[in-house]
Design a protein around this motif. Structure first.
Motif, PDB file in Angstrom:
ATOM      1  N   ARG A  55       0.809  -1.217   0.000  1.00  0.00           N
ATOM      2  CA  ARG A  55       0.000   0.000   0.000  1.00  0.00           C
ATOM      3  C   ARG A  55       0.847   1.274   0.000  1.00  0.00           C
ATOM      4  O   ARG A  55       0.342   2.356  -0.308  1.00  0.00           O
ATOM      5  CB  ARG A  55      -0.927   0.015   1.217  1.00  0.00           C
ATOM      6  CG  ARG A  55      -2.069  -0.998   1.135  1.00  0.00           C
ATOM      7  CD  ARG A  55      -2.861  -1.017   2.425  1.00  0.00           C
ATOM      8  NE  ARG A  55      -3.982  -1.944   2.352  1.00  0.00           N
ATOM      9  CZ  ARG A  55      -5.205  -1.614   1.989  1.00  0.00           C
ATOM     10  NH1 ARG A  55      -5.476  -0.356   1.657  1.00  0.00           N
ATOM     11  NH2 ARG A  55      -6.170  -2.509   1.952  1.00  0.00           N
ATOM     12  N   CYS A  56       2.125   1.141   0.350  1.00  0.00           N
ATOM     13  CA  CYS A  56       2.976   2.329   0.463  1.00  0.00           C
ATOM     14  C   CYS A  56       3.320   2.896  -0.913  1.00  0.00           C
ATOM     15  O   CYS A  56       3.662   2.144  -1.837  1.00  0.00           O
ATOM     16  CB  CYS A  56       4.270   1.987   1.202  1.00  0.00           C
ATOM     17  SG  CYS A  56       4.076   1.779   2.976  1.00  0.00           S
ATOM     18  N   ARG A  57       3.269   4.194  -1.036  1.00  0.00           N
ATOM     19  CA  ARG A  57       3.669   4.861  -2.277  1.00  0.00           C
ATOM     20  C   ARG A  57       5.127   5.312  -2.227  1.00  0.00           C
ATOM     21  O   ARG A  57       5.755   5.509  -3.256  1.00  0.00           O
ATOM     22  CB  ARG A  57       2.758   6.056  -2.541  1.00  0.00           C
ATOM     23  CG  ARG A  57       1.298   5.652  -2.791  1.00  0.00           C
ATOM     24  CD  ARG A  57       0.455   6.856  -3.135  1.00  0.00           C
ATOM     25  NE  ARG A  57      -0.931   6.474  -3.429  1.00  0.00           N
ATOM     26  CZ  ARG A  57      -1.882   7.319  -3.762  1.00  0.00           C
ATOM     27  NH1 ARG A  57      -1.600   8.630  -3.868  1.00  0.00           N
ATOM     28  NH2 ARG A  57      -3.113   6.888  -4.001  1.00  0.00           N
ATOM     29  N   SER A  58       5.629   5.477  -1.025  1.00  0.00           N
ATOM     30  CA  SER A  58       7.023   5.873  -0.849  1.00  0.00           C
ATOM     31  C   SER A  58       7.910   4.631  -0.818  1.00  0.00           C
ATOM     32  O   SER A  58       7.585   3.636  -0.172  1.00  0.00           O
ATOM     33  CB  SER A  58       7.186   6.656   0.459  1.00  0.00           C
ATOM     34  OG  SER A  58       8.544   6.747   0.825  1.00  0.00           O
ATOM     35  N   ARG A  59       9.038   4.693  -1.527  1.00  0.00           N
ATOM     36  CA  ARG A  59       9.956   3.558  -1.526  1.00  0.00           C
ATOM     37  C   ARG A  59      10.560   3.317  -0.151  1.00  0.00           C
ATOM     38  O   ARG A  59      10.798   2.174   0.244  1.00  0.00           O
ATOM     39  CB  ARG A  59      11.071   3.802  -2.542  1.00  0.00           C
ATOM     40  CG  ARG A  59      10.606   3.723  -3.996  1.00  0.00           C
ATOM     41  CD  ARG A  59      11.784   3.783  -4.936  1.00  0.00           C
ATOM     42  NE  ARG A  59      11.367   3.624  -6.326  1.00  0.00           N
ATOM     43  CZ  ARG A  59      12.208   3.614  -7.351  1.00  0.00           C
ATOM     44  NH1 ARG A  59      13.523   3.766  -7.131  1.00  0.00           N
ATOM     45  NH2 ARG A  59      11.751   3.463  -8.583  1.00  0.00           N
ATOM     46  N   VAL A  60      10.803   4.392   0.571  1.00  0.00           N
ATOM     47  CA  VAL A  60      11.376   4.262   1.917  1.00  0.00           C
ATOM     48  C   VAL A  60      10.387   3.558   2.831  1.00  0.00           C
ATOM     49  O   VAL A  60      10.741   2.637   3.582  1.00  0.00           O
ATOM     50  CB  VAL A  60      11.745   5.648   2.486  1.00  0.00           C
ATOM     51  CG1 VAL A  60      12.206   5.518   3.937  1.00  0.00           C
ATOM     52  CG2 VAL A  60      12.836   6.287   1.636  1.00  0.00           C
ATOM     53  N   CYS A  61       9.136   3.980   2.761  1.00  0.00           N
ATOM     54  CA  CYS A  61       8.092   3.367   3.571  1.00  0.00           C
ATOM     55  C   CYS A  61       7.910   1.897   3.213  1.00  0.00           C
ATOM     56  O   CYS A  61       7.866   1.015   4.087  1.00  0.00           O
ATOM     57  CB  CYS A  61       6.784   4.123   3.384  1.00  0.00           C
ATOM     58  SG  CYS A  61       5.357   3.368   4.202  1.00  0.00           S
ATOM     59  N   ALA A  62       7.838   1.619   1.903  1.00  0.00           N
ATOM     60  CA  ALA A  62       7.667   0.236   1.458  1.00  0.00           C
ATOM     61  C   ALA A  62       8.865  -0.615   1.862  1.00  0.00           C
ATOM     62  O   ALA A  62       8.707  -1.761   2.307  1.00  0.00           O
ATOM     63  CB  ALA A  62       7.478   0.189  -0.051  1.00  0.00           C
ATOM     64  N   GLY A  63      10.069  -0.043   1.737  1.00  0.00           N
ATOM     65  CA  GLY A  63      11.270  -0.781   2.103  1.00  0.00           C
ATOM     66  C   GLY A  63      11.279  -1.165   3.577  1.00  0.00           C
ATOM     67  O   GLY A  63      11.676  -2.275   3.939  1.00  0.00           O
ATOM     68  N   PHE A  64      10.825  -0.238   4.428  1.00  0.00           N
ATOM     69  CA  PHE A  64      10.763  -0.515   5.870  1.00  0.00           C
ATOM     70  C   PHE A  64       9.843  -1.694   6.158  1.00  0.00           C
ATOM     71  O   PHE A  64      10.201  -2.618   6.895  1.00  0.00           O
ATOM     72  CB  PHE A  64      10.276   0.722   6.623  1.00  0.00           C
ATOM     73  CG  PHE A  64       9.978   0.461   8.073  1.00  0.00           C
ATOM     74  CD1 PHE A  64      11.003   0.365   9.000  1.00  0.00           C
ATOM     75  CD2 PHE A  64       8.665   0.295   8.503  1.00  0.00           C
ATOM     76  CE1 PHE A  64      10.734   0.108  10.338  1.00  0.00           C
ATOM     77  CE2 PHE A  64       8.374   0.051   9.827  1.00  0.00           C
ATOM     78  CZ  PHE A  64       9.418  -0.045  10.750  1.00  0.00           C
ATOM     79  N   TRP A  65       8.651  -1.704   5.541  1.00  0.00           N
ATOM     80  CA  TRP A  65       7.692  -2.788   5.795  1.00  0.00           C
ATOM     81  C   TRP A  65       8.143  -4.102   5.174  1.00  0.00           C
ATOM     82  O   TRP A  65       7.893  -5.173   5.749  1.00  0.00           O
ATOM     83  CB  TRP A  65       6.307  -2.405   5.280  1.00  0.00           C
ATOM     84  CG  TRP A  65       5.642  -1.338   6.098  1.00  0.00           C
ATOM     85  CD1 TRP A  65       5.226  -0.115   5.680  1.00  0.00           C
ATOM     86  CD2 TRP A  65       5.333  -1.409   7.498  1.00  0.00           C
ATOM     87  NE1 TRP A  65       4.678   0.594   6.722  1.00  0.00           N
ATOM     88  CE2 TRP A  65       4.720  -0.179   7.849  1.00  0.00           C
ATOM     89  CE3 TRP A  65       5.514  -2.376   8.488  1.00  0.00           C
ATOM     90  CZ2 TRP A  65       4.305   0.094   9.145  1.00  0.00           C
ATOM     91  CZ3 TRP A  65       5.091  -2.106   9.783  1.00  0.00           C
ATOM     92  CH2 TRP A  65       4.500  -0.883  10.093  1.00  0.00           C
ATOM     93  N   TRP A  66       8.849  -4.044   4.030  1.00  0.00           N
ATOM     94  CA  TRP A  66       9.354  -5.280   3.443  1.00  0.00           C
ATOM     95  C   TRP A  66      10.430  -5.907   4.318  1.00  0.00           C
ATOM     96  O   TRP A  66      10.529  -7.141   4.428  1.00  0.00           O
ATOM     97  CB  TRP A  66       9.911  -5.032   2.042  1.00  0.00           C
ATOM     98  CG  TRP A  66       8.878  -4.966   0.963  1.00  0.00           C
ATOM     99  CD1 TRP A  66       8.665  -3.934   0.087  1.00  0.00           C
ATOM    100  CD2 TRP A  66       7.919  -5.972   0.616  1.00  0.00           C
ATOM    101  NE1 TRP A  66       7.634  -4.226  -0.761  1.00  0.00           N
ATOM    102  CE2 TRP A  66       7.146  -5.469  -0.472  1.00  0.00           C
ATOM    103  CE3 TRP A  66       7.618  -7.232   1.112  1.00  0.00           C
ATOM    104  CZ2 TRP A  66       6.115  -6.201  -1.049  1.00  0.00           C
ATOM    105  CZ3 TRP A  66       6.586  -7.959   0.534  1.00  0.00           C
ATOM    106  CH2 TRP A  66       5.854  -7.447  -0.526  1.00  0.00           C
ATOM    107  N   ILE A  67      11.240  -5.070   4.956  1.00  0.00           N
ATOM    108  CA  ILE A  67      12.261  -5.592   5.873  1.00  0.00           C
ATOM    109  C   ILE A  67      11.589  -6.278   7.066  1.00  0.00           C
ATOM    110  O   ILE A  67      11.978  -7.381   7.478  1.00  0.00           O
ATOM    111  CB  ILE A  67      13.200  -4.460   6.340  1.00  0.00           C
ATOM    112  CG1 ILE A  67      14.072  -3.985   5.180  1.00  0.00           C
ATOM    113  CG2 ILE A  67      14.086  -4.937   7.494  1.00  0.00           C
ATOM    114  CD1 ILE A  67      14.915  -2.771   5.494  1.00  0.00           C
ATOM    115  N   CYS A  68      10.566  -5.620   7.621  1.00  0.00           N
ATOM    116  CA  CYS A  68       9.811  -6.230   8.726  1.00  0.00           C
ATOM    117  C   CYS A  68       9.168  -7.532   8.271  1.00  0.00           C
ATOM    118  O   CYS A  68       9.164  -8.537   9.004  1.00  0.00           O
ATOM    119  CB  CYS A  68       8.746  -5.262   9.232  1.00  0.00           C
ATOM    120  SG  CYS A  68       9.395  -3.773  10.032  1.00  0.00           S
TER     121      CYS A  68
END
Length: 224
Positions: A55-68
């Motif tokens: 759902r994240c549009r920001s790569r930084v935000c998406a990257g954080f959740w993918w790491i989790c």
């Protein structure tokens, strides 16, 4: 369009499971029931993190959740190792009317624990496979089906390592915050036996996800 209540439907079986876990602990005084309930919560987190990442549009935000997502994904498949807690002595050979017969425990708490472990493992692995779907669909649309399955194979290997680390080294996902301690434990545990178990767990993860995908293709679909 699905209603908000429909989206909360998975909470009903989860709540039922937690009630069963609490009942087991209250009945026997064994904290294992609470531990199984906690393991199911951990198993649900990767699916939550994967959905948030998509759902994240920001790569930084998406990257954080993918790491989790990646750090917690092995927790879903780790549940299979809780089969170790199956009550011993539930089946034995006895004699009735001069004949050897198979006897079974009639202690309710034994069967309750067996059902909790079995249902919990099924629920957790299903959640894990649905969490893998998040990456599979993303890779399939961007890179093709072959790349998607290659990614799942590598991911299964990571899950196999995570299961081994959790069961045998007794480390958790958040131990990544202690990299020196984690590295020492990993180096000390390296052995052919450990690698065999990692590959065994990885094969189980890949097989179960393959079964889920094959069932999707085999079962008739509805366009509703």
């Amino acid at each position: 369009m699905k209603s908000p209540l429909f989206r909360l439907a998975p909470l009903l079986p989860a709540a039922t499971y937690w009630v069963g876990c609490a009942a087991y602990t209250r009945m026997t005084g064994d904290p294992l029931g609470i531990g199984l309930g906690w393991n199911l919560i951990l198993a649900a987190l990767p699916l939550l993190f994967g959905r948030l990442a998509l759902r994240c549009r920001s790569r930084v935000c998406a990257g954080f959740w993918w790491i989790c997502w990646l750090l917690f994904l092995p927790n879903a498949f780790y549940f299979v190792t809780d089969l170790l807690h199956t009550p011993p002595g539930m089946e034995w050979l006895g004699e009735e009317a001069g004949e050897t017969v198979v006897m079974h425990s009639e202690q309710f708490s034994h069967w309750l624990l067996l059902v909790l472990i079995g249902c919990g493992m099924f629920f957790a692995w299903l959640l894990g496979c649905l969490a893998i779907d998040c990456l599979f669909d993303l890779f399939r649309h961007r890179f093709g089906i072959a790349a998607a399955w290659t990614g799942i194979a590598v991911l299964s290997l990571a899950c196999g390592a995570g299961i081994y680390i959790g069961r045998f080294l007794r480390l958790n996902s958040w131990d990544i915050l202690r990299p020196a301690h984690l590295l020492r434990k990993l180096l000390a545990a390296c052995s052919p036996g450990a690698l065999h178990l990692v590959f065994l767990f990885a094969a189980a993860v890949l097989f179960s996800y393959g079964v889920l995908q094959s069932l999707r293709y085999a079962l008739p679909r509805s366009d509703r």
